[in-house]
Design a protein around this motif. Sequence first.
Motif, mmCIF file in Angstrom:
data_model
loop_
_atom_site.group_PDB
_atom_site.id
_atom_site.type_symbol
_atom_site.label_atom_id
_atom_site.label_comp_id
_atom_site.label_asym_id
_atom_site.label_seq_id
_atom_site.Cartn_x
_atom_site.Cartn_y
_atom_site.Cartn_z
ATOM 1 N N PRO A 153 0.564 -1.352 -0.047
ATOM 2 C CA PRO A 153 0.173 -0.019 -0.015
ATOM 3 C C PRO A 153 0.836 1.279 0.072
ATOM 4 O O PRO A 153 0.357 2.329 0.091
ATOM 5 N N ALA A 177 -5.427 4.133 -5.182
ATOM 6 C CA ALA A 177 -4.966 4.124 -3.657
ATOM 7 C C ALA A 177 -6.014 4.357 -2.856
ATOM 8 O O ALA A 177 -6.146 3.758 -1.817
ATOM 9 N N TRP A 226 -5.702 2.624 0.616
ATOM 10 C CA TRP A 226 -4.178 2.720 1.134
ATOM 11 C C TRP A 226 -3.748 4.040 1.389
ATOM 12 O O TRP A 226 -2.861 4.296 2.092
#
Lengths: 231, 963
Positions: B428, B702, B707
């Motif tokens: 991540p 993301a 993340w």
Amino acid sequence: MRLGLVIDLDTCVGCHACAVACKQWNTSGTSGPLTDESPYGPEPSGVWFNRVRHFEVDDYPHNKTVNMPLSCMHCENAECVDVCPTGASYKRAEDGIVLVDHDKCMGCNLCAWACPYGARELDPAEGVMKKCTLCIDRIYDAALPEAERQPACVITCPARARFFGDFDDPESTVSRLVRERAGQKLLPELGYRPTNTYLPPRTAPPVPTDDVRRAQPVTGVEAWIPAPEPR
Amino acid sequence: MGTMPDFEDHAAQEVKYSTCYMCACRCGIKVTVENNRIRYIQGNPDHPVNRGVLCAKGNAGIMKQQSPARLRQPLMRKPGTERGAGEFEPVSWDEALDMLTRRLARIRASDPRKLAFFTGRDQMQALTGLWASQFGTINWAAHGGFCSVNMAAAGLYTMGHAFWEFGDPDWARSKYFMLWGVAEDHASNPIKLGIEQLKRRGAKFVAVNPVRTGYQAVADEWVSIRPGTDGLFALSMIHVLLRNDQFDRDYLLRYSNAPWLVVDTPGQKGHGLILRDEAGKPLCWDEAAGAVADASRTDIRPALFGDYTAPDGRPVRTVMTLLAERYLDPEYAPEQVSGRCGVPAEQIERLALEMAHVAFRETIEIPCRWTDAYGRQHDRFIGRPVSMHAMRGISAHSNGFQTCRAIHLLQILLGTVDVPGGHLAKAPYPKPIPPGIKPARETAPDTPLSGPPLGFPTAPEDLVIDAEGRPLRIDKAYSWDAPISPHGLMHMVITNAVKGDPYPIDTLILFMANMSWNSTMNTRGVMDMLREKGEDGEYKIPFIVVSDAFHSEMVHHADLVLPDTTYLERHDTISLLDRPISEPHAPADSIRQPVLEADRDVRPWQEVLVELAGRLGFPAFTREDGSRRYSSYQDFIIHYEKEPGIGFLAGWRGKDGDQHLRGEPNPRQWEAYADNGCFFAHHLEDHQKYYRFCNRDYLELARHAGWVGSTEPIVQQLYSEPLQRFRLAGEGLYDGPCPSSPEHRERLTRYFDPLPIWYPPLEHGRIDEQAYPFHAITQRPMFMYHAWDSQNAWLRQICSANVLYMNRARAEAMGIPDLSWVWVESHLGRMRVQVKCIEAVEPDTVWTWNAIGKQPGAWGLSTDADEGRRGFLLNHLISELLPQRGDALDGMTNSDPITGQAAWYDLRVRITPADPGEAGTWPEFEPVRPLPGAQPSPGEVRYHSHRPVRLGRSLWDVLTRRG
């Protein structure tokens, strides 16, 4: 066919993965089990078909560490076969693999003395000589995916330093690597004509630096301070 | 070729996929099983981490599964016997868990901090951390504090990702690779695969390491540096780059804080902080307007260098000005640092320029349309193909954080971070610098923490200290001793708890951590502490619970032993929530599934944690009516959501299993993983692959995957403002908590430099360096590194006893013959070991393999096994405290003063030949007794999963062919 291995000493980091993969596959394979004595006690020792030695070349600070996996070379003139009094040791006509017929072996050790590469190991529990079979129980097993019909040591090598193939086929990967990388046989002077071949370490070309070296080095930040904007 | 027999009865064999657990690489494995025995463990050819290969440890999984040291049933220390006497009696799981639940409930209802829960080679920190947080104790961490927190912290405070788990060299494109320090397990197979790729393409591989074995053996060039001087070497190379005007101006201006303005008012509050606007946004100098401007604007011409005046009249300077001024100083010149580093000046200068050449004259351009986080369109990815990797050798020094920052500085100046050919983040990561989580501080009875126990402080306000500035955590993490310690200080827990400093605890739970042997400093002292009693006759640490799969030395010191399964007998997740298996261009996670059924009365530790969480009624594990929310670990993994749609496993989410990265729980998620080789990988699109700290489409992905919290660009921090805040606190110039003791003030002022510095390892400043002339370090061999148990019957045949390696010429000059016995003495103690002379070590350094030495009788070994009689641990000579000098630092941890990273490699020793007749390894340790129900270790092993099918030679062949 002349089957054997090419081992790249340029990328072999000496991790022993090949040796343990060999042990793992073969202890349940056609030559198994591979006995281990004193496995949890002093001076443990067992039967291994492939061992990794570590050598140093030259003195500090010019020294280099060389990792050298050693297993049966499947020699063309296999002295270990010639000295066998019972016919147990043989080199297969079809593919050149050197094998031991366990039923015919009496464990006399002559072959081990004849082998200059230390590639034969007597199983103390069975009194039988054992050795690398090039994983003959994998390479001809049509039930395995084709990519896996290779010796266990080759499949597992994390540095991709091991290659398996037919040295009689000039187009095989092993033949090409030997040509392109000037492959070397071990102890050629003995005349056993080993099949396994080692690729010597490569030397990376020098990296130029003249094009990034300033004739007048910067000595202070002032060199980069922009001139004030015109008002 | 004639006919071949059927060697294998494939119909009787079953192939199952899972994930290895021999180290932290977590390679995919393909396991063939027959007759409930393992036939063969091989690498999974489709797996993103190992692509079919497997190391020596992974190949020895059979002997791990066969180990006589496997624990077989829960055990209690026998009533009336002393801790460490090794007398145990079996208890049932019900009894064990009832007793533990009662004890934990009592602690939780009074003062939850009295439970210290520390995990060693934990691969499920998202679960153990959640468990601790729900329990309500801040005293939780994994082993990162004594492993590699310097690397993680330096990376996360500088470039938003880090070496190893959170990033990798771009093996496919890099043309120049510099490997710093020992790295044979971080990572194992991925680095081996990577080195081969580099060499095949003719890239140059430079190894910086006092020892030339392992990966270093195949390097094109070896820099035989002295331990602990890598930072100076890196900063000297930065000096060379600056002198030759070799840095990536565009990259620095666009993606780093190089143009940010720093307030320059020494001695005043606010000095050294970033100049910000009212909204808190960093400012730079716009040359076009001749005025300060929001540094995130793209319609300005930011000045990279220069001194300016802020609107409020304060003098300000750009970060790059401070940086260049510092490192252009002649103190960093190669000829100045050469002597200390043990590296020729010519080599330092040449290597720096070689990297500059590759970065700027062999630049890679990949045509690709992409949009950066500011909205700018680009038509190519520019790559500077220089990559680096560093791990333990940098990390395990008390100057490791700043050294690792220095390496990152080098990478950023060359424009190599997350670019083609450079060092790439792995999901991540990248995350904001640092990630936005703060460590929890407040605790209350029967109340979960407000957040996770570990986080990333950016200012003294974030410390976990009380109003008087005293540590609140048992390991003193996030105190003035180690303010930025995001992995905790596991190596201090026992010492602190026994001293009752900052307070006594009630129960210590250790999972898979050998804290009385190879994972502790000061081995003998810690063993004594574990047995130490107070005046009341009670143990200073009243209750110790150990969960492990094997009979380790730590099990020997437990009051309650909860036997874990092996990795082949359990379900696990390797989750994107903590330490996933992502590759740079493939965010990935994976599972373990049982390959064999356990034949002992053992339970997976994660199952035990979920059970205890239910029994103790943790809010996250129970429904409103108090009933259990999760029936098992598998059930927990399926249904637990950290935020809507985000759980432990990212693949095959949604009711129908057709959603990835985010989606509702899928009741058949485990099956989906099992059907797909036990891993999930999401492949990034080409335009998402590089510059991800500032790549709009990547950052949107993301954010979707949870993340990152926003798509704001992540600006690389050459200059670390959080460090400066702590330094100001040390100087008494901070509006907020400031330390009161002189030693803390001095440490903050000296070490919390916002630009990387080098200083001698702390131990060196507190001993007579002349009296202890050698650096002593350890490495672990590739065939055992991180193997977390055994000795494995196959692997120990490769090495069952270690020696002390010395430089041959140096040993000869000292009259020390090869294989002779010597005394090795540190400030803490001395030991007698055997010397082996080699060329492959820097002359002022000695080294040995770590963790070969075992306490006799542990790990299923016989009491006369080599590991206990001849093997040794260097740990006996390493103190968890700084060398004693009768000053205020006597009780201070032997760790990095910033992160609390254990300074294993700071050790200095003297070496003297043993007297004639003195031979044998010393000290010797008393044997560990066998556990009840333990099966005696066999004297011979002939492992096989089926009867061999032999291949015979025909009599005809014997008679007709000679050979």
